[in-house]
Design a protein around this motif. Sequence first.
Motif, mmCIF file in Angstrom:
data_model
loop_
_atom_site.group_PDB
_atom_site.id
_atom_site.type_symbol
_atom_site.label_atom_id
_atom_site.label_comp_id
_atom_site.label_asym_id
_atom_site.label_seq_id
_atom_site.Cartn_x
_atom_site.Cartn_y
_atom_site.Cartn_z
ATOM 1 N N VAL A 63 -10.442 -23.226 3.936
ATOM 2 C CA VAL A 63 -10.139 -22.033 2.411
ATOM 3 C C VAL A 63 -10.815 -20.647 3.727
ATOM 4 N N GLU A 64 -11.161 -20.658 4.254
ATOM 5 C CA GLU A 64 -11.969 -19.600 4.846
ATOM 6 C C GLU A 64 -10.883 -19.240 5.213
ATOM 7 N N LYS A 65 -10.208 -19.511 6.260
ATOM 8 C CA LYS A 65 -9.210 -18.852 7.304
ATOM 9 C C LYS A 65 -8.031 -18.676 6.190
ATOM 10 N N VAL A 66 -7.491 -19.414 5.114
ATOM 11 C CA VAL A 66 -6.853 -18.716 4.200
ATOM 12 C C VAL A 66 -7.409 -17.732 3.392
ATOM 13 N N LYS A 67 -8.306 -17.002 2.798
ATOM 14 C CA LYS A 67 -9.316 -16.127 2.782
ATOM 15 C C LYS A 67 -8.944 -15.002 3.802
ATOM 16 N N GLU A 68 -9.286 -15.341 4.512
ATOM 17 C CA GLU A 68 -9.092 -14.227 5.945
ATOM 18 C C GLU A 68 -8.042 -13.615 6.114
ATOM 19 N N GLY A 69 -6.982 -14.439 5.999
ATOM 20 C CA GLY A 69 -5.618 -14.461 6.210
ATOM 21 C C GLY A 69 -5.096 -13.745 5.089
ATOM 22 N N LEU A 70 -5.838 -13.389 3.837
ATOM 23 C CA LEU A 70 -5.269 -13.060 2.481
ATOM 24 C C LEU A 70 -5.976 -11.305 3.109
ATOM 25 N N LYS A 71 -7.112 -11.259 3.344
ATOM 26 C CA LYS A 71 -8.056 -9.911 3.669
ATOM 27 C C LYS A 71 -7.091 -8.614 4.224
#
Length: 301
Positions: free
Chosen positions: A280-288
């Motif tokens: 989840v954290e990697k996905v959120k990083e990508g979205l940011k």
Amino acid sequence: MKLGFLTVCLGSMPLREKAEFAAKTGFKALEVAAWPKLNDRDYSSADIDAANLTQQEADEIREYMSGLGLEISSLAYYDNNLHPDKERREYIHNHLRKVIDAAAMLNVEMAGTFAGRNFKADYDQNLEEFAEVFGKHIEYAKSKNVKIIIENCHMPNWHGDGKPGTISHTPEQFRNMFAKANSDFFGLNFDPSHFVPQYIDYSRALNEFMGKTFHFHAKDCEILPEKLYEKGANLRGYWRYRMPGLGQIDWKEIIAQLKKAGYDGVISIEHEDMLYEGNVEKVKEGLKIGFDYLNRLTLTF
């Protein structure tokens, strides 16, 4: 223009939690996944249970979205509407109608899907089947005041025959599609990334079909020269999707085109960047990363 993202990338996380992350990051819209609860497709989720949604539940979703300063730009259910198996095709059609119903309950303007392809028939027969199938879909959507949008993904080898999985991924096919289904309630969820591996000019395509671009997917694409050398221009292997700004698409030109044309809809990030997946954290990083990049451009141009 508002920035949003397609919710499938955050998996089974509750919709409210996805919305809270979106609002905190600065997004103003969500493109909400509405696949069936029982579904084995990759890049899919059921953030809204369209088959069982009640008006009370829809009102609750609208209330907390509004409280977070978010809108729902579209409901997403991308499946093969031209499936050769009649029983499977009817299942897909029934669920799409439920997604359209859900959009109406939520006061959402659009429902997204694929044209698909009957992989047991040639292109001409597919086009005739498309006209019949989507003629009915569009009439139903119109009765609910909902627009149907088609994403132009070529879905390489979706059906295991080494061919594109849809009949709606090139400018020529767009012209044929809109000749068969000419309606103000039918348009594109335009995604420039899918033109890159096909070596199609995405900027020219956007210019030609701007009037039919109701929704916009922001996804980048990167050609891998060594893979291209080793494998040639096969349907897979020589390219990968990236977050906006990390691939080869000229986003300054795209944003400028959209603004010049007066596009005031949503630019929705479709996160399929394998370098920002895995948790989840990697996905959120990508979205940011995608948000920060596109936000700078939309403020600049």
